[in-house]
Design a protein around this motif. Structure first.
Motif, PDB file in Angstrom:
ATOM      1  N   LEU A  65      34.625  64.370  -2.142  1.00 14.65           N
ATOM      2  CA  LEU A  65      34.950  63.013  -1.724  1.00 14.65           C
ATOM      3  C   LEU A  65      35.185  62.179  -2.978  1.00 14.65           C
ATOM      4  O   LEU A  65      34.307  62.075  -3.838  1.00 14.65           O
ATOM      5  N   VAL A  66      36.364  61.610  -3.087  1.00 11.21           N
ATOM      6  CA  VAL A  66      36.747  60.781  -4.235  1.00 11.21           C
ATOM      7  C   VAL A  66      36.544  59.307  -3.895  1.00 11.21           C
ATOM      8  O   VAL A  66      36.854  58.876  -2.776  1.00 11.21           O
ATOM      9  N   VAL A  67      36.038  58.534  -4.852  1.00 12.92           N
ATOM     10  CA  VAL A  67      35.912  57.090  -4.674  1.00 12.92           C
ATOM     11  C   VAL A  67      36.847  56.432  -5.688  1.00 12.92           C
ATOM     12  O   VAL A  67      36.687  56.604  -6.901  1.00 12.92           O
ATOM     13  N   GLU A  68      37.823  55.680  -5.196  1.00 17.82           N
ATOM     14  CA  GLU A  68      38.899  55.137  -6.030  1.00 17.82           C
ATOM     15  C   GLU A  68      39.158  53.664  -5.726  1.00 17.82           C
ATOM     16  O   GLU A  68      38.826  53.176  -4.650  1.00 17.82           O
ATOM     17  N   ASP A  69      39.800  52.989  -6.691  1.00 15.61           N
ATOM     18  CA  ASP A  69      40.163  51.584  -6.505  1.00 15.61           C
ATOM     19  C   ASP A  69      41.655  51.337  -6.613  1.00 15.61           C
ATOM     20  O   ASP A  69      42.111  50.214  -6.393  1.00 15.61           O
ATOM     21  N   ALA A  70      42.434  52.383  -6.973  1.00 18.25           N
ATOM     22  CA  ALA A  70      43.856  52.187  -7.218  1.00 18.25           C
ATOM     23  C   ALA A  70      44.682  53.252  -6.506  1.00 18.25           C
ATOM     24  O   ALA A  70      44.210  54.370  -6.269  1.00 18.25           O
ATOM     25  N   VAL A 104      37.528  57.672  -0.453  1.00 23.74           N
ATOM     26  CA  VAL A 104      37.131  56.312  -0.100  1.00 23.74           C
ATOM     27  C   VAL A 104      37.879  55.382  -1.040  1.00 23.74           C
ATOM     28  O   VAL A 104      37.813  55.556  -2.264  1.00 23.74           O
ATOM     29  N   ALA A 105      38.609  54.421  -0.507  1.00 24.67           N
ATOM     30  CA  ALA A 105      39.358  53.475  -1.333  1.00 24.67           C
ATOM     31  C   ALA A 105      38.704  52.105  -1.291  1.00 24.67           C
ATOM     32  O   ALA A 105      38.479  51.555  -0.210  1.00 24.67           O
ATOM     33  N   ILE A 106      38.390  51.589  -2.480  1.00 24.61           N
ATOM     34  CA  ILE A 106      37.855  50.234  -2.628  1.00 24.61           C
ATOM     35  C   ILE A 106      38.860  49.490  -3.502  1.00 24.61           C
ATOM     36  O   ILE A 106      38.722  49.440  -4.725  1.00 24.61           O
ATOM     37  N   PRO A 107      39.922  48.946  -2.933  1.00 25.12           N
ATOM     38  CA  PRO A 107      41.020  48.390  -3.734  1.00 25.12           C
ATOM     39  C   PRO A 107      40.575  47.288  -4.691  1.00 25.12           C
ATOM     40  O   PRO A 107      39.837  46.371  -4.308  1.00 25.12           O
ATOM     41  N   SER A 108      41.036  47.385  -5.936  1.00 21.85           N
ATOM     42  CA  SER A 108      40.765  46.310  -6.893  1.00 21.85           C
ATOM     43  C   SER A 108      41.748  45.167  -6.721  1.00 21.85           C
ATOM     44  O   SER A 108      41.469  44.033  -7.117  1.00 21.85           O
ATOM     45  N   VAL A 109      42.897  45.468  -6.117  1.00 21.01           N
ATOM     46  CA  VAL A 109      43.880  44.443  -5.782  1.00 21.01           C
ATOM     47  C   VAL A 109      44.076  44.456  -4.270  1.00 21.01           C
ATOM     48  O   VAL A 109      44.546  45.445  -3.704  1.00 21.01           O
ATOM     49  N   THR A 110      43.675  43.367  -3.614  1.00 22.88           N
ATOM     50  CA  THR A 110      43.729  43.328  -2.149  1.00 22.88           C
ATOM     51  C   THR A 110      44.791  42.382  -1.601  1.00 22.88           C
ATOM     52  O   THR A 110      45.050  42.384  -0.396  1.00 22.88           O
ATOM     53  N   ASP A 111      45.389  41.579  -2.455  1.00 29.76           N
ATOM     54  CA  ASP A 111      46.389  40.610  -1.998  1.00 29.76           C
ATOM     55  C   ASP A 111      47.577  40.605  -2.958  1.00 29.76           C
ATOM     56  O   ASP A 111      47.521  39.994  -4.028  1.00 29.76           O
ATOM     57  N   PRO A 112      48.634  41.343  -2.607  1.00 30.79           N
ATOM     58  CA  PRO A 112      48.802  42.089  -1.349  1.00 30.79           C
ATOM     59  C   PRO A 112      48.127  43.461  -1.413  1.00 30.79           C
ATOM     60  O   PRO A 112      47.929  44.006  -2.506  1.00 30.79           O
ATOM     61  N   LEU A 113      47.794  43.996  -0.259  1.00 31.99           N
ATOM     62  CA  LEU A 113      47.187  45.317  -0.181  1.00 31.99           C
ATOM     63  C   LEU A 113      48.284  46.365  -0.041  1.00 31.99           C
ATOM     64  O   LEU A 113      49.055  46.336   0.920  1.00 31.99           O
ATOM     65  N   ASP A 114      48.354  47.251  -0.994  1.00 35.42           N
ATOM     66  CA  ASP A 114      49.375  48.301  -0.976  1.00 35.42           C
ATOM     67  C   ASP A 114      49.181  49.189   0.255  1.00 35.42           C
ATOM     68  O   ASP A 114      48.081  49.705   0.473  1.00 35.42           O
ATOM     69  N   PRO A 115      50.214  49.377   1.072  1.00 37.89           N
ATOM     70  CA  PRO A 115      50.067  50.186   2.291  1.00 37.89           C
ATOM     71  C   PRO A 115      49.699  51.634   2.025  1.00 37.89           C
ATOM     72  O   PRO A 115      49.192  52.316   2.924  1.00 37.89           O
ATOM     73  N   PHE A 157      47.262  52.662   0.439  1.00 42.66           N
ATOM     74  CA  PHE A 157      45.810  52.811   0.550  1.00 42.66           C
ATOM     75  C   PHE A 157      45.414  53.383   1.914  1.00 42.66           C
ATOM     76  O   PHE A 157      44.313  53.919   2.079  1.00 42.66           O
ATOM     77  N   GLU A 158      46.294  53.259   2.891  1.00 41.96           N
ATOM     78  CA  GLU A 158      45.993  53.769   4.224  1.00 41.96           C
ATOM     79  C   GLU A 158      45.800  55.284   4.236  1.00 41.96           C
ATOM     80  O   GLU A 158      45.280  55.842   5.197  1.00 41.96           O
ATOM     81  N   GLN A 159      46.211  55.960   3.174  1.00 42.02           N
ATOM     82  CA  GLN A 159      46.028  57.407   3.097  1.00 42.02           C
ATOM     83  C   GLN A 159      44.565  57.798   2.868  1.00 42.02           C
ATOM     84  O   GLN A 159      44.206  58.961   3.013  1.00 42.02           O
ATOM     85  N   ALA A 160      43.735  56.835   2.509  1.00 39.79           N
ATOM     86  CA  ALA A 160      42.312  57.114   2.310  1.00 39.79           C
ATOM     87  C   ALA A 160      41.624  57.356   3.645  1.00 39.79           C
ATOM     88  O   ALA A 160      42.014  56.798   4.669  1.00 39.79           O
ATOM     89  N   ASP A 161      40.591  58.188   3.633  1.00 40.67           N
ATOM     90  CA  ASP A 161      39.806  58.432   4.849  1.00 40.67           C
ATOM     91  C   ASP A 161      39.026  57.185   5.241  1.00 40.67           C
ATOM     92  O   ASP A 161      38.865  56.882   6.423  1.00 40.67           O
ATOM     93  N   LEU A 162      38.539  56.475   4.230  1.00 42.68           N
ATOM     94  CA  LEU A 162      37.830  55.216   4.452  1.00 42.68           C
ATOM     95  C   LEU A 162      38.443  54.174   3.534  1.00 42.68           C
ATOM     96  O   LEU A 162      38.430  54.324   2.310  1.00 42.68           O
ATOM     97  N   LEU A 163      39.010  53.136   4.107  1.00 46.60           N
ATOM     98  CA  LEU A 163      39.620  52.053   3.342  1.00 46.60           C
ATOM     99  C   LEU A 163      38.798  50.784   3.536  1.00 46.60           C
ATOM    100  O   LEU A 163      38.715  50.252   4.651  1.00 46.60           O
ATOM    101  N   ILE A 164      38.205  50.309   2.460  1.00 42.80           N
ATOM    102  CA  ILE A 164      37.439  49.068   2.497  1.00 42.80           C
ATOM    103  C   ILE A 164      38.390  47.959   2.068  1.00 42.80           C
ATOM    104  O   ILE A 164      38.578  47.681   0.877  1.00 42.80           O
TER     105      ILE A 164
END
Length: 232
Positions: free
Chosen positions: A171-176, A191-202, A204-211
């Motif tokens: 399980l990988v934990v990533e922000d980008a 698991v994706a924890i985006p460091s840039v959320t506005d705009p949120l790159d679509p 990121f939807e490839q992650a199993d868990l997108l926060i």
């Protein structure tokens, strides 16, 4: 959870952590180090320009920035200048309490963990020491140690190899986005924890868990329960 959380098939037996923007709030410090390095070549880096390269690291990101800027610069010299400037600013580095809590919870559950990052190994280890996670995260892989950095899967595959775990069990934990793509290319869960959320790159939807709300929206206990309950 309100985030996108697809069930993870199979068993996850190891966690691979990105460093910058996930375990430590290094992005500001790294950007300042890059500004100092590029200033030697008469370049004033802007946040808008840097945003195009978030998630990439090592010599590759410097080479890509040099190419995009169209300047005649020595990549090795820039890398040395960046690392020296980074080392000089490490006193300003802070960790994220959310992911630190997750590291400790996975450790308590005896789940093997590693750091797989685009930063140089020395910088990774220095940051881990400063944020107090060096004793829990002893396996470190830098993109400088493999053939290609993210979004190529090499750094994650090497981390899995060193832990002795099959890629499909990681399980990988990533922000980008490059990290999410690298995890998918490696055949791993993410698991994706985006460091840039506005705009949120679509993507990121490839992650199993997108926060979706980024680090401020992370619930460490709920995320670990998801990983240990849904993924094991």
């Amino acid at each position: 959870m309100t985030e996108h959380a697809a069930p993870v098939p199979g068993a996850v037996t190891a966690v691979l952590w990105d460093m910058d923007g996930v375990l430590a709030d290094t992005e500001t410090v790294l950007f300042e180090a890059e500004q100092i390095a590029f200033a030697a070549y008469g370049v004033d880096l802007t946040p808008e320009f840097k945003r195009r390269f978030i998630g990439r690291g090592g010599h590759e990101v410097i080479a890509a920035m040099v190419e995009a800027l169209g300047i005649d610069a020595d990549v090795e010299d820039l890398a040395r200048r960046k690392l020296d400037a980074y080392a000089g600013r490490l006193a300003f580095l802070e960790g994220f309490p959310q992911t630190a809590a997750m590291v400790r919870a996975f450790h308590a559950a005896e789940v093997p963990q590693a750091v797989a990052s685009g930063s140089p190994a020395a910088a990774i280890r220095a940051a881990l020491h400063l944020i107090g996670l060096d004793r829990l995260l002893t396996t470190v892989v830098s993109a400088d140690e493999v053939a290609a950095g993210k979004p190529a899967p090499d750094v994650f595959l090497e981390a899995a190899r060193r832990l002795g775990v099959e890629p499909a069990q990681c399980l990988v934990v990533e922000d980008a986005v490059p990290g999410v793509l690298a995890a998918r290319a490696a055949g791993m869960h993410c698991v994706a924890i985006p460091s840039v959320t506005d705009p949120l790159d679509p993507r990121f939807e490839q992650a199993d868990l997108l926060i979706r709300g980024g680090m401020d929206a992370v619930d460490p206990d709920a995320t670990v329960r998801w990983a240990l309950g849904e993924a094991r």
